[in-house]
Scaffold this motif. Structure first.
Motif, mmCIF file in Angstrom:
data_model
loop_
_atom_site.group_PDB
_atom_site.id
_atom_site.type_symbol
_atom_site.label_atom_id
_atom_site.label_comp_id
_atom_site.label_asym_id
_atom_site.label_seq_id
_atom_site.Cartn_x
_atom_site.Cartn_y
_atom_site.Cartn_z
ATOM 1 N N PHE A 14 37.475 20.241 30.255
ATOM 2 C CA PHE A 14 38.818 19.688 30.369
ATOM 3 C C PHE A 14 38.832 18.166 30.290
ATOM 4 O O PHE A 14 39.868 17.564 30.036
ATOM 5 N N CYS A 15 37.686 17.537 30.466
ATOM 6 C CA CYS A 15 37.610 16.074 30.371
ATOM 7 C C CYS A 15 37.170 15.595 28.994
ATOM 8 O O CYS A 15 37.086 14.394 28.762
ATOM 9 N N ALA A 16 36.891 16.504 28.082
ATOM 10 C CA ALA A 16 36.350 16.115 26.782
ATOM 11 C C ALA A 16 37.321 15.248 25.985
ATOM 12 O O ALA A 16 36.901 14.361 25.258
ATOM 13 N N GLU A 17 38.612 15.489 26.104
ATOM 14 C CA GLU A 17 39.589 14.736 25.324
ATOM 15 C C GLU A 17 40.178 13.557 26.083
ATOM 16 O O GLU A 17 40.960 12.799 25.528
ATOM 17 N N THR A 18 39.816 13.398 27.347
ATOM 18 C CA THR A 18 40.344 12.305 28.149
ATOM 19 C C THR A 18 39.505 11.058 27.935
ATOM 20 O O THR A 18 38.283 11.112 27.985
ATOM 21 N N ARG A 19 40.155 9.958 27.696
ATOM 22 C CA ARG A 19 39.454 8.681 27.543
ATOM 23 C C ARG A 19 39.447 7.977 28.891
ATOM 24 O O ARG A 19 40.432 8.016 29.620
ATOM 25 N N PHE A 20 38.333 7.344 29.202
ATOM 26 C CA PHE A 20 38.172 6.691 30.491
ATOM 27 C C PHE A 20 37.983 5.195 30.303
ATOM 28 O O PHE A 20 37.613 4.727 29.236
ATOM 29 N N ARG A 21 38.227 4.454 31.362
ATOM 30 C CA ARG A 21 37.977 3.010 31.367
ATOM 31 C C ARG A 21 37.222 2.664 32.637
ATOM 32 O O ARG A 21 37.329 3.351 33.649
ATOM 33 N N THR A 22 36.465 1.592 32.563
ATOM 34 C CA THR A 22 35.686 1.127 33.708
ATOM 35 C C THR A 22 36.445 0.008 34.395
ATOM 36 O O THR A 22 36.926 -0.913 33.742
ATOM 37 N N ILE A 23 36.557 0.096 35.708
ATOM 38 C CA ILE A 23 37.250 -0.912 36.500
ATOM 39 C C ILE A 23 36.236 -1.533 37.439
ATOM 40 O O ILE A 23 35.511 -0.820 38.140
ATOM 41 N N LYS A 24 36.140 -2.848 37.456
ATOM 42 C CA LYS A 24 35.202 -3.541 38.334
ATOM 43 C C LYS A 24 35.937 -4.060 39.552
ATOM 44 O O LYS A 24 37.015 -4.630 39.455
ATOM 45 N N ARG A 25 35.335 -3.864 40.701
ATOM 46 C CA ARG A 25 35.861 -4.377 41.966
ATOM 47 C C ARG A 25 34.754 -5.134 42.677
ATOM 48 O O ARG A 25 33.605 -4.720 42.661
ATOM 49 N N ASP A 26 35.082 -6.215 43.312
ATOM 50 C CA ASP A 26 34.142 -6.985 44.137
ATOM 51 C C ASP A 26 32.891 -7.434 43.387
ATOM 52 O O ASP A 26 31.835 -7.591 43.973
ATOM 53 N N ASP A 27 32.992 -7.581 42.090
ATOM 54 C CA ASP A 27 31.912 -8.087 41.247
ATOM 55 C C ASP A 27 30.671 -7.201 41.182
ATOM 56 O O ASP A 27 29.749 -7.507 40.462
ATOM 57 N N TRP A 28 30.608 -6.113 41.925
ATOM 58 C CA TRP A 28 29.427 -5.254 41.825
ATOM 59 C C TRP A 28 29.765 -3.772 41.880
ATOM 60 O O TRP A 28 28.912 -2.936 41.608
ATOM 61 N N LEU A 29 31.004 -3.432 42.192
ATOM 62 C CA LEU A 29 31.416 -2.032 42.206
ATOM 63 C C LEU A 29 32.148 -1.696 40.920
ATOM 64 O O LEU A 29 33.021 -2.432 40.483
ATOM 65 N N GLU A 30 31.788 -0.590 40.309
ATOM 66 C CA GLU A 30 32.460 -0.131 39.106
ATOM 67 C C GLU A 30 32.969 1.276 39.335
ATOM 68 O O GLU A 30 32.267 2.125 39.872
ATOM 69 N N TYR A 31 34.207 1.509 38.923
ATOM 70 C CA TYR A 31 34.825 2.828 39.028
ATOM 71 C C TYR A 31 35.277 3.257 37.650
ATOM 72 O O TYR A 31 35.635 2.431 36.812
ATOM 73 N N ILE A 32 35.259 4.533 37.394
ATOM 74 C CA ILE A 32 35.721 5.067 36.125
ATOM 75 C C ILE A 32 36.987 5.862 36.406
ATOM 76 O O ILE A 32 36.999 6.747 37.258
ATOM 77 N N ALA A 33 38.051 5.546 35.678
ATOM 78 C CA ALA A 33 39.341 6.211 35.847
ATOM 79 C C ALA A 33 39.892 6.547 34.469
ATOM 80 O O ALA A 33 39.559 5.882 33.483
ATOM 81 N N PRO A 34 40.742 7.552 34.383
ATOM 82 C CA PRO A 34 41.362 7.863 33.092
ATOM 83 C C PRO A 34 42.136 6.664 32.553
ATOM 84 O O PRO A 34 42.782 5.939 33.304
ATOM 85 N N ARG A 35 42.060 6.441 31.255
ATOM 86 C CA ARG A 35 42.687 5.289 30.624
ATOM 87 C C ARG A 35 44.208 5.316 30.760
ATOM 88 O O ARG A 35 44.849 4.273 30.854
ATOM 89 N N HIS A 36 44.810 6.500 30.798
ATOM 90 C CA HIS A 36 46.271 6.575 30.849
ATOM 91 C C HIS A 36 46.853 6.337 32.248
ATOM 92 O O HIS A 36 48.059 6.279 32.392
#
Length: 75
Positions: A14-36
């Motif tokens: 179900f995630c194959a067609e979803t595009r994700f983006r990387t969000i950086k917090r506090d200069d060392w934490l990275e989170y991945i969330a859906p682009r939309h």
């Protein structure tokens, strides 16, 4: 009880067609969330779901009688 499948297909990821983006917090934490997702949704995810406080660096399992090993508590 039966429920119909609306947004997914059997045998497909179900995630194959979803595009994700990387969000950086506090200069060392990275989170991945859906682009939309908008920024408000990402902020709620970061504030309410991800624990930003300090976590212990070292934990050990405490053996308990009559409890399986995978249920032992940690301290």
């Amino acid at each position: 009880m039966r429920s119909a499948r609306f947004y997914t297909q059997e045998g497909q990821d179900f995630c194959a067609e979803t595009r994700f983006r990387t969000i950086k917090r506090d200069d060392w934490l990275e989170y991945i969330a859906p682009r939309h997702w908008n920024q408000a949704a990402v902020d709620v995810l970061w504030d309410k779901v991800f624990y930003s406080g300090a976590l212990p660096a070292i934990t050990r399992r405490v053996a308990e009688a009559d409890v399986p090993a995978w249920l032992w508590r940690s301290e």
